[in-house]
Design an enzyme around this catalytic site. Structure first.
Site, PDB file in Angstrom:
ATOM      1  N   SER A 126       0.810  -1.220   0.000  1.00 45.76           N
ATOM      2  CA  SER A 126       0.000   0.000   0.000  1.00 45.76           C
ATOM      3  C   SER A 126       0.844   1.272   0.000  1.00 45.76           C
ATOM      4  O   SER A 126       2.006   1.254   0.417  1.00 45.76           O
ATOM      5  CB  SER A 126      -0.851  -0.059   1.271  1.00 45.76           C
TER       6      SER A 126
ATOM      7  N   TYR B  66      -0.939   0.188  10.187  1.00 49.88           N
ATOM      8  CA  TYR B  66      -1.201  -0.543   8.951  1.00 49.88           C
ATOM      9  C   TYR B  66       0.006  -0.451   8.013  1.00 49.88           C
ATOM     10  O   TYR B  66       0.472  -1.461   7.482  1.00 49.88           O
ATOM     11  CB  TYR B  66      -2.442   0.063   8.281  1.00 49.88           C
TER      12      TYR B  66
END
Lengths: 326, 326
Positions: free
Chosen positions: B126, B150
């Site tokens: 990501s 994350y």
């Protein structure tokens, strides 16, 4: 102040302990010197306690939760996490490297989080987090691309510490150490072990094998400066580190040929002649993936410093270890 | 060929499954198309099997070793690992994020290693692995500095996959996905959920709240191109990836204002007027730490591509989801 050193029986751990006991104090997170009242040395083997009543030694497996819970309580305000499986061994035994370099580091952070008192935690990391195609001088913002399991595990521990620090679970900092040279004692399983051996053994009148080519460039720091840096790193003002808790420590960039020349300068031709070059592809592959130099302006701006030249490093080794030149 | 998709009940997992079933084949590691004989969809909830006999659905916790051992055997030659706890939720529930984004990813790699057949494994990563002070265009060698749990967990999974691939335990590859927009369905707990919501809800005649400023720059990819890229990424020749298994996927760099303008272009003023700006500091902090653009020449050189403009992305969403403009 209660202080913990993991890997406390190791070479750096013992030297750090001796230095902290000699200084007698460590700055707290406000910058105020506080007496070191208890110094816990944790290792898998019995650490030397120097006969000092402030020292408590603990023998245990750092990847066991109960062991960490025994050595970290809510009074432990400074933790130097030095315990590690070295590069050569982590490459040979993948599971052991993962267990100590990754799982134990995470468990240490997790134990601090459970305690909830946000201690200062210093991790040591390494040149081995870099690899692949590198610029001649590695910058603070050069991407990590480790080419060894040791390097990958250290890079992961850096990310963990950064996130635990960002979330306020610990007041963390990571120092990426250059290869430490000259280490006293015996060779170890680190791929970089020769970087001490090719100086230490000849000074001791013994032959030394160098497993890499003379042109190989290393990034080195003396044990003396490493200990200074560990203490200064722990005492750094947290706010000055901001959202990037990792610092590349200043070192000296030297080729193996330059190291040999420095040995000749300090100890003469006979010492230098004791080095035998026998290339070892396994070691060359690991060491060759490390950067030979990195930009350390950030660390220098924060007051950290390395050596000027390698001959001085050899001289400080001779002095610290009371070596008699032959 | 036996294929596994983790997160197989999720939005991308289901679309990927549909596309693989429609194509009917996937290239093997020699580049030869092989029929997809079994497609395993693993998720914590029941996945749709599309009434296709090639599909086997499995419900289970991906952080459990026994679950992974049930879905990966020595015939599983391609694994798409999409299961994840999204950014907003991983920030709110640290332990859950660590368990799924880190522990389960490691366990998946470890299960492959135990099987010993070196399957192809694709992880999705990501924009969130980047953060801190970033160049205007992020390069392949820009250092990772995640500013969310994350992002840290994804960066760690990248390092693990790289090392497992380097050691020959898996034939691994990681695709860093831009933010996917436009996602159909409901908002989710991702900090980037609004990047779909501000298009999807207005097209549906509903109001949408935008929690970031109009100048915020996003790096976007449509679901259609994302699925194409996942398949192309898995089929990439391993040798072409070398010692760096991570690829930044091509996307489009757009500001939120430009997204609104594209919505106006495609669906008119009334649709664009349904977006209400209500800044949310928590979301702005996470999304603002992500890069708005990255250099994707490496991925493009390997044949991967993104979209040209955001209005086309909206048009493909309208087409794929059979939206009636109001």
């Amino acid at each position: 102040m209660k202080v913990l050193i993991t890997g406390g029986a190791g070479f750096l751990g013992q030297r750090l302990a001796r230095e902290l006991l000699a200084r007698g104090s460590l700055k707290d997170s406000q910058g105020t010197p506080q007496p070191v009242t208890e110094l816990v040395l944790l290792d898998v083997v019995q650490a030397n306690d120097f006969g000092d009543r402030r020292v408590r030694t603990e023998v245990g497996d750092i990847a066991e939760r109960s062991v960490l819970e025994r050595v970290i309580d809510d009074q432990t305000s400074a933790i130097f996490h030095l315990a590690a499986i070295v590069s050569g061994q982590a490459e040979a035994d993948f599971d052991l490297g993962m267990r100590i370099n990754l799982d134990a580091s995470r468990l240490l952070l997790e134990t601090c989080r459970q305690r909830g008192h946000r201690p200062r935690v210093l991790f040591t990391s390494s040149v081995a987090v870099y690899g692949g195609e590198l610029p001649e001088v590695v910058q603070d913002d050069t991407a990590l691309n480790p080419q060894s399991s040791y390097g990958a595990q250290k890079a992961i521990a850096e990310l963990l510490l950064n996130d635990y620090a960002r979330r306020g679970f610990v007041d963390g900092r990571v120092l990426r150490l250059p290869t430490i040279s000259v280490r006293p004692g015996k060779p170890n399983a680190a791929a970089s072990s020769f970087a001490s051996g090719i100086i230490r053994e000849p000074l001791n009148g013994e032959a030394a094998v160098c497993p890499v080519a003379g042109a190989t460039r290393l990034w080195l720091l003396s044990p003396r400066k490493a200990i200074e840096s560990l203490i200064a790193g722990l005492e750094l003002d947290s706010a000055a580190l901001g959202n990037q808790r990792v610092l590349n420590l200043p070192g000296i960039s030297v080729s193996v040929d330059e190291m040999v020349a420095a040995l000749r300068e300090v100890a003469g031709d006979a010492a230098a002649a004791r080095i035998v070059f026998e290339p070892d592809a396994r070691v060359e592959k690991i060491v060759g993936s490390w950067p030979g130099r990195w930009d350390t302006s950030r660390a220098e701006g924060l007051g950290l410093s390395g050596e000027r030249n390698f001959a001085d490093v050899i001289r400080s080794y001779i002095e610290d270890e009371h070596i008699q030149l032959r």
